[in-house]
Design a protein around this motif. Structure first.
Motif, PDB file in Angstrom:
ATOM      1  N   ARG A 229       0.530  -3.586  10.894  1.00  0.00           N
ATOM      2  CA  ARG A 229       0.777  -4.138  12.227  1.00  0.00           C
ATOM      3  C   ARG A 229       2.235  -4.580  12.330  1.00  0.00           C
ATOM      4  N   PRO A 230       2.842  -4.500  13.519  1.00  0.00           N
ATOM      5  CA  PRO A 230       4.239  -4.911  13.673  1.00  0.00           C
ATOM      6  C   PRO A 230       4.392  -6.414  13.516  1.00  0.00           C
ATOM      7  N   GLY A 231       5.617  -6.832  13.277  1.00  0.00           N
ATOM      8  CA  GLY A 231       5.907  -8.259  13.165  1.00  0.00           C
ATOM      9  C   GLY A 231       6.550  -8.644  11.856  1.00  0.00           C
ATOM     10  N   HIS A 232       6.543  -7.727  10.858  1.00  0.00           N
ATOM     11  CA  HIS A 232       7.159  -8.058   9.573  1.00  0.00           C
ATOM     12  C   HIS A 232       8.647  -7.710   9.595  1.00  0.00           C
ATOM     13  N   THR A 233       9.389  -8.169   8.602  1.00  0.00           N
ATOM     14  CA  THR A 233      10.825  -7.898   8.505  1.00  0.00           C
ATOM     15  C   THR A 233      11.075  -6.406   8.354  1.00  0.00           C
ATOM     16  N   PRO A 234      11.994  -5.835   9.122  1.00  0.00           N
ATOM     17  CA  PRO A 234      12.274  -4.401   9.008  1.00  0.00           C
ATOM     18  C   PRO A 234      12.660  -4.008   7.585  1.00  0.00           C
ATOM     19  N   GLN A 235      12.167  -2.882   7.129  1.00  0.00           N
ATOM     20  CA  GLN A 235      12.457  -2.375   5.792  1.00  0.00           C
ATOM     21  C   GLN A 235      12.301  -0.867   5.814  1.00  0.00           C
ATOM     22  N   VAL A 236      12.651  -0.230   4.716  1.00  0.00           N
ATOM     23  CA  VAL A 236      12.363   1.196   4.578  1.00  0.00           C
ATOM     24  C   VAL A 236      10.853   1.376   4.649  1.00  0.00           C
ATOM     25  N   SER A 237      10.399   2.256   5.498  1.00  0.00           N
ATOM     26  CA  SER A 237       8.962   2.513   5.633  1.00  0.00           C
ATOM     27  C   SER A 237       8.555   3.630   4.685  1.00  0.00           C
ATOM     28  N   ILE A 238       7.389   3.475   4.069  1.00  0.00           N
ATOM     29  CA  ILE A 238       6.879   4.489   3.148  1.00  0.00           C
ATOM     30  C   ILE A 238       5.554   5.010   3.692  1.00  0.00           C
ATOM     31  N   ILE A 239       5.483   6.327   3.889  1.00  0.00           N
ATOM     32  CA  ILE A 239       4.291   6.973   4.432  1.00  0.00           C
ATOM     33  C   ILE A 239       3.760   7.974   3.412  1.00  0.00           C
ATOM     34  N   SER A 240       2.444   7.968   3.242  1.00  0.00           N
ATOM     35  CA  SER A 240       1.815   8.971   2.389  1.00  0.00           C
ATOM     36  C   SER A 240       0.515   9.404   3.056  1.00  0.00           C
ATOM     37  N   GLY A 241      -0.281  10.148   2.323  1.00  0.00           N
ATOM     38  CA  GLY A 241      -1.554  10.586   2.873  1.00  0.00           C
ATOM     39  C   GLY A 241      -2.009  11.878   2.238  1.00  0.00           C
ATOM     40  N   GLY A 242      -3.036  12.447   2.817  1.00  0.00           N
ATOM     41  CA  GLY A 242      -3.637  13.677   2.303  1.00  0.00           C
ATOM     42  C   GLY A 242      -5.075  13.769   2.763  1.00  0.00           C
ATOM     43  N   GLY A 243      -5.831  14.620   2.121  1.00  0.00           N
ATOM     44  CA  GLY A 243      -7.232  14.749   2.475  1.00  0.00           C
ATOM     45  C   GLY A 243      -8.006  13.486   2.170  1.00  0.00           C
ATOM     46  N   SER A 244      -9.061  13.248   2.944  1.00  0.00           N
ATOM     47  CA  SER A 244      -9.939  12.121   2.644  1.00  0.00           C
ATOM     48  C   SER A 244     -10.776  12.466   1.408  1.00  0.00           C
ATOM     49  N   GLY A 245     -11.437  11.459   0.854  1.00  0.00           N
ATOM     50  CA  GLY A 245     -12.231  11.673  -0.347  1.00  0.00           C
ATOM     51  C   GLY A 245     -11.581  11.155  -1.605  1.00  0.00           C
ATOM     52  N   HIS A 246     -10.361  10.586  -1.470  1.00  0.00           N
ATOM     53  CA  HIS A 246      -9.640  10.076  -2.644  1.00  0.00           C
ATOM     54  C   HIS A 246      -9.506   8.552  -2.627  1.00  0.00           C
ATOM     55  N   GLU A 247     -10.293   7.905  -1.836  1.00  0.00           N
ATOM     56  CA  GLU A 247     -10.184   6.462  -1.640  1.00  0.00           C
ATOM     57  C   GLU A 247     -10.293   5.693  -2.971  1.00  0.00           C
ATOM     58  N   PRO A 248      -9.505   4.607  -3.128  1.00  0.00           N
ATOM     59  CA  PRO A 248      -8.752   3.888  -2.100  1.00  0.00           C
ATOM     60  C   PRO A 248      -7.440   4.544  -1.663  1.00  0.00           C
ATOM     61  N   SER A 249      -6.966   5.572  -2.374  1.00  0.00           N
ATOM     62  CA  SER A 249      -5.801   6.306  -1.852  1.00  0.00           C
ATOM     63  C   SER A 249      -6.243   7.039  -0.578  1.00  0.00           C
ATOM     64  N   PHE A 250      -5.488   6.978   0.496  1.00  0.00           N
ATOM     65  CA  PHE A 250      -4.186   6.336   0.574  1.00  0.00           C
ATOM     66  C   PHE A 250      -4.243   5.131   1.528  1.00  0.00           C
ATOM     67  N   GLY A 251      -5.246   5.137   2.376  1.00  0.00           N
ATOM     68  CA  GLY A 251      -5.344   4.120   3.414  1.00  0.00           C
ATOM     69  C   GLY A 251      -5.411   2.702   2.900  1.00  0.00           C
ATOM     70  N   ALA A 252      -6.139   2.483   1.813  1.00  0.00           N
ATOM     71  CA  ALA A 252      -6.293   1.134   1.291  1.00  0.00           C
ATOM     72  C   ALA A 252      -5.062   0.650   0.543  1.00  0.00           C
ATOM     73  N   PHE A 253      -4.048   1.481   0.444  1.00  0.00           N
ATOM     74  CA  PHE A 253      -2.788   1.058  -0.165  1.00  0.00           C
ATOM     75  C   PHE A 253      -1.740   0.719   0.898  1.00  0.00           C
ATOM     76  N   VAL A 254      -2.154   0.695   2.155  1.00  0.00           N
ATOM     77  CA  VAL A 254      -1.253   0.273   3.221  1.00  0.00           C
ATOM     78  C   VAL A 254      -1.251  -1.248   3.292  1.00  0.00           C
ATOM     79  N   GLY A 255      -0.092  -1.845   3.237  1.00  0.00           N
ATOM     80  CA  GLY A 255       0.010  -3.297   3.275  1.00  0.00           C
ATOM     81  C   GLY A 255       1.352  -3.769   2.769  1.00  0.00           C
ATOM     82  N   ASP A 256       1.599  -5.043   2.864  1.00  0.00           N
ATOM     83  CA  ASP A 256       2.855  -5.654   2.445  1.00  0.00           C
ATOM     84  C   ASP A 256       3.137  -5.340   0.983  1.00  0.00           C
ATOM     85  N   GLY A 257       4.283  -4.754   0.698  1.00  0.00           N
ATOM     86  CA  GLY A 257       4.671  -4.441  -0.674  1.00  0.00           C
ATOM     87  C   GLY A 257       4.194  -3.102  -1.161  1.00  0.00           C
TER      88      GLY A 257
END
Length: 591
Positions: free
Chosen positions: A40-68
């Motif tokens: 969600r917006p509101g944090h200090t601007p920084q280099v953004s890191i995006i990843s992803g791929g096919g589903s079925g590999h959880e917690p990668s990648f969605g559950a690794f979205v967050g501060d840090g």
């Protein structure tokens, strides 16, 4: 293999699982339409890191979205890459772009093509974006991997953690990319599994198939999409771990000597592929640590054991080793970045109480990047004839789905036919609902949008790249009638453009074996029927052809001797229908 699921509808399963991430971590939001999880917006601007791929590999990648950690993750259907359009929207509208964006992707053809196309579109729009492909798997050696190279598996999460921590500290895109790349270059991983997994919504496999593992067998080097590895063996855990570590650390094995552990600092990651009990994973971890010390005199300074990157409920595990080296950026060390706190549900760190109490409801809505309306080109076709011919080709693709799926079950993961049918049906609906303008560039632009939004995986990326290039090439041909000569010239340009994104050439057992002869024959003869027949001949020629690219490279076996390449066959079906050639019975039966 367990074929029982609480949720058998794969679409519902993926969508609800993504929604659940926003329930367990209030700092992230979901773009449900495009399957993008983002901070969600509101944090200090920084280099953004995006990843992803096919589903079925959880917690990668969605559950690794967050501060840090990650800024956003893009999900495809189960075991299939997200589309380039999903990725473009994530890059251009769901993360901060002020300080630049790093896109990381595992080395699978569909992921590299789709993420690459999304990155290129973002760059063309003026964004500062870098892309890193992670390939840490040693399960398939250099010779077998060929042009494709190593696959990306669980070690990728260490790249994400280290890069995410550095970005959170305000580092530049140049430094974040440099350290992420350095981390990837110092990683090796290998997996093993006692069984394949069953994908919800798919037909049950033949219980008598040779593809099944016996009760005593283990697949060494199995990939995270059910792909075969280096071989099967009847071994106990100590012997299995011994073989896996040898593939990772034996400097004498020229086919797999990717990493020279020359540091006293080594990080060990033991990853659960989804179906191993916590109790058993503990026993596996102890065995790995014990052999590392006894055989290699390696004492990891950090040991992570748990579920980081799964293959649904795969009854297996993987081992990853990171050689900690100097980052040479004058900032925190690789280890300090690994230890840095983060707030992501999939990582072993709790969500801070301050985040829960904030009860943020902010989201990113609205603009998804400038959508350019295609301009008239003046290049004309008979709209009714164009619609009739195109519909005939697409109808033939739909009718061929069963055969293409059957072939792909032998030499792939069984989704090629469904993907082609889904795209064909979507374009047929467009043709049914829309009156064509007769301007071939305008009409083809509408078709391209449908293909980008409905086809995923490798085939979807290849078709989207080719059709985008074909549209551009046709526009360059000037105004007037779109003659066979003009089509041939544009198709040739599009083929050359496609070759910049994939190393596939005729003879590699891909859809190029059907595309290339069609383009060449149309150019030399101007005869659509002859070109379609040449395409079918090329597709037929893939039977018995050993693959140099695609998932078939990893699968091995003798299936390639029994059936043609599914992608080439599906494309030749389209060309035959386009030329008005009637369908015949399938020439191939599974042996």
């Amino acid at each position: 293999m367990s074929a029982k699921h609480f949720i058998n509808d794969p679409t519902h399963l993926v969508n609800t699982a993504l929604h659940a991430l926003t329930i367990t971590n209030p700092s992230i939001a979901l773009d449900a339409e495009n399957k993008i999880v983002y901070r969600r917006p509101g944090h200090t601007p920084q280099v953004s890191i995006i990843s992803g791929g096919g589903s079925g590999h959880e917690p990668s990648f969605g559950a690794f979205v967050g501060d840090g950690l990650l800024s956003a993750a893009v999900a495809g259907t189960i075991f299939a890459s997200p589309s380039a359009e999903q990725i473009r929207r994530a890059i251009m509208s769901r993360v901060d772009s002020e300080k630049g964006i790093l896109v990381t992707v595992m080395n699978y053809t569909g992921d590299v093509l789709n993420f690459g196309m999304g990155v290129e579109k973002a760059k063309a729009a003026g964004l500062k974006v870098e892309m890193l492909v992670v390939a840490d798997d040693v399960g398939v050696g250099r010779k077998a991997a060929g042009k494709v190279g190593r696959r990306g598996i669980a070690g990728t999460v260490l790249v994400h953690k280290i890069a995410g921590a550095l970005a959170a500290k305000g580092a530049s895109l140049e430094d974040v990319y440099k350290v992420a790349k350095l981390t990837a270059e110092n990683l090796v991983s290998v997996g093993a599994s006692l069984d394949h997994v069953h994908v919800p919504g798919r037909a049950l496999p033949d219980p008598n198939s040779d593809e099944n593992l016996s009760a005593e067998e283990v697949e060494i080097g199995m990939g995270i999409h059910n792909e075969a590895g280096s071989g099967r063996a009847k071994v106990d855990l100590p012997e299995l771990v011994k073989r896996m570590l040898a593939q990772m650390l034996d400097s004498k094995d020229e086919d797999r000597a990717y990493l020279n552990v020359n540091s006293n600092e080594v990080v060990l990651l033991i990853n659960n592929l989804g179906g191993v009990s916590v109790l058993e994973l503990g026993g596996i971890t102890a065995e790995v640590v014990g052999q590392l010390e006894k055989t290699y005199n390696v004492k990891p300074i950090r040991i992570l054991a748990g579920t980081y990157m799964t293959s649904l409920n795969g009854l297996g595990f993987s081992i990853s080793i990171l050689n900690v080296v100097n980052t040479n950026i004058g900032g925190p060390s690789m280890l300090q970045l690994l230890d840095a706190p983060c707030e992501a549900a999939g990582w072993a760190a709790p969500i801070r109480k301050e985040t829960w109490e904030a009860k943020s409801t902010q989201t990113r809505e609205g603009a998804t990047g400038a959508e350019e309306e295609a301009k008239e080109s003046g290049l004309k076709v008979d709209s009714e004839l164009f619609k009739t011919q195109l519909s005939a080709g697409l109808d033939r693709v739909v009718a061929a789905e069963a055969d293409v799926t059957k072939y792909d079950t032998v030499v792939g993961d069984g989704d090629c036919g469904i993907g082609l049918k889904r795209g064909a049906e979507a374009v047929l609906k467009l043709l049914s609902d829309t009156k064509l303008s007769g301007d071939v560039v305008l009409d083809l632009s509408k078709i391209v949008q449908v293909v980008e939004n409905t086809m995923d995986g490798t085939s979807g990326a290849l078709y989207a790249i080719f059709l985008n290039s074909l549209t551009h090439s046709l526009r360059q041909q000037g105004s007037g009638e779109a003659t066979p000569k003009i089509w041939a010239a544009a198709l040739k340009q599009a083929s050359e453009s496609l070759s910049t994104y994939t190393p596939a050439q005729p003879g590699d057992r891909t859809l190029i074996d059907a595309l290339h002869p069609f383009v060449e024959t149309l150019g030399s003869s101007g005869d659509l029927k002859k070109a379609a027949e040449a395409s079918r001949k090329g597709a037929e020629g893939t039977k018995g052809m050993k693959a140099s690219l695609g998932r078939t490279v990893y699968i091995g076996g003798s299936g390639f001797e029994q059936v043609p390449d599914p992608g080439a066959w599906g494309l030749s079906e389209f060309f035959l229908g386009l030329a008005g050639i009637k369908s015949t019975e399938s020439e191939y039966e599974m042996v």
